[in-house]
Design an enzyme around this catalytic site. Sequence first.
Site, PDB file in Angstrom:
ATOM      1  CB  CYS A  83      -1.010  -0.048   1.145  1.00 45.08           C
ATOM      2  SG  CYS A  83      -2.358   1.124   0.909  1.00 45.08           S
TER       3      CYS A  83
ATOM      4  CG  HIS B   3      -3.424  -3.508   3.065  1.00 46.93           C
ATOM      5  ND1 HIS B   3      -2.463  -3.056   3.934  1.00 46.93           N
ATOM      6  CD2 HIS B   3      -3.993  -2.405   2.534  1.00 46.93           C
ATOM      7  CE1 HIS B   3      -2.434  -1.734   3.931  1.00 46.93           C
ATOM      8  NE2 HIS B   3      -3.350  -1.299   3.088  1.00 46.93           N
TER       9      HIS B   3
ATOM     10  CD  GLU C  24      -1.247  -6.014   5.629  1.00 41.87           C
ATOM     11  OE1 GLU C  24      -0.894  -6.406   4.501  1.00 41.87           O
ATOM     12  OE2 GLU C  24      -1.747  -4.899   5.840  1.00 41.87           O
TER      13      GLU C  24
END
Length: 316
Positions: free
Chosen positions: A129, A243, A245
């Site tokens: 990001c 993202h 994660e």
Amino acid sequence: MNTFIFKVTFLIISVSIISTYALPLRPVVGVLAQGSSSSTKKYGASYIAASYIKYLESAGARVVPILVNQTDEYYNNIFKSLNGILFPGGGSDIIDVSHIGYSGAAHILYHLGLEANKQGDFFPLWGICLGFEELMVQTAGEDVLKEGIKASNISFPVQLEQGYEQSRLLNANTTPPSIIKTLSTVNSTLNSHNMALTPTNFTRFTALSSFFQVLSTNVDLNGVRFISTVEAYDYPFYGTQWHPEKNAFEWKVNSCHAKECVELMQYMANFFVEEARKSQHQFSSPDEMAKHLIYNYDPVNLSQTSNAFEQAYFFP
Ligand SMILES: *[C@@H]1O[C@H](CO)[C@@H](O)[C@H](O)[C@H]1NC(C)=O
Ligand SMILES: *[C@@H]1O[C@H](CO)[C@@H](O)[C@H](O)[C@H]1NC(C)=O
Ligand SMILES: *[C@@H]1O[C@H](CO)[C@@H](O)[C@H](O)[C@H]1NC(C)=O
Ligand SMILES: *[C@@H]1O[C@H](CO)[C@@H](O)[C@H](O)[C@H]1NC(C)=O
Ligand SMILES: *[C@@H]1O[C@H](CO)[C@@H](O)[C@H](O)[C@H]1NC(C)=O
């Protein structure tokens, strides 16, 4: 037996045994901190969201926070000690390098990474990001981002781009078909950004198009196409505007928590940490490493103070 062949074979076997043992199978990856927001400053001047730490830990790395506002000596030493660096997402400036905030530190570390790889010292970098955008700005050497992108708190499938099958990250021979399917058909990639790199600017800035292969793009809610996954042709540098994660570790945003989305996250984490296992860097001693590991800090519960993160680590 021909002694020459015997000796050569012996040499080859011993070299491969030695190099196998020399591989650092206990990788240590750095994550760059950034200045805290006004609502979380009370916990510490800088922070790293805990999801980035868990992401790397889930793939078998130990994590070291890389602090901002430190000396050149600090960044040189930490760079020599780590096996890879992740530039995380967030909300910091990514252009100004006149002081050593997120962008200033990223500028130093990016160029150390570039130089090391040029010298044959394998060193992986990954931007997520804001970190992806930083990687683009550092590679171009100037601001290349379009503002006013509408892609906040929304999960998309990506559109895979021509040639992705020959890349390292999404190679057809090494990437499970289920991962490609999830990535390209499921709302599995959480986006949260108001800036992006468009294919127009990617092409216009040849420093970018000669350096990175575009593996995927997306379209924002206004119909603007942007680049969502890249890997460098000649360097172990990777970037995702999305993202990975969050699929396992963040619950306040619209990320996908289905099994296949968590497997996509794990694939990305495993890929990066396996790259880190190829780096030969190490701390000067176990004590020195212990001083830097994230285990020196405890995560803070942000259930009341953040609309993005469950927990974060703070640094004085
Ligand atoms: C870093 O230093 C600058 C300039 O001294 C200061 O404004 C900023 O708050 C510092 N940031 C952190 C996270 O310590
Ligand atoms: C290209 O980058 C500039 C910044 O250098 C930005 O102002 C502009 O909006 C970008 N244009 C596109 C089409 O991405
Ligand atoms: C993906 O999300 C969009 C809304 O952003 C929705 O319209 C679409 O149905 C979703 N697709 C799937 C396969 O869930
Ligand atoms: C993000 O989306 C989720 C799910 O729709 C919603 O609960 C949450 O409030 C949104 N967060 C923000 C900051 O808009
Ligand atoms: C974290 O914050 C939430 C909401 O305030 C609270 O319910 C929970 O007990 C807290 N957890 C810890 C470990 O403090």
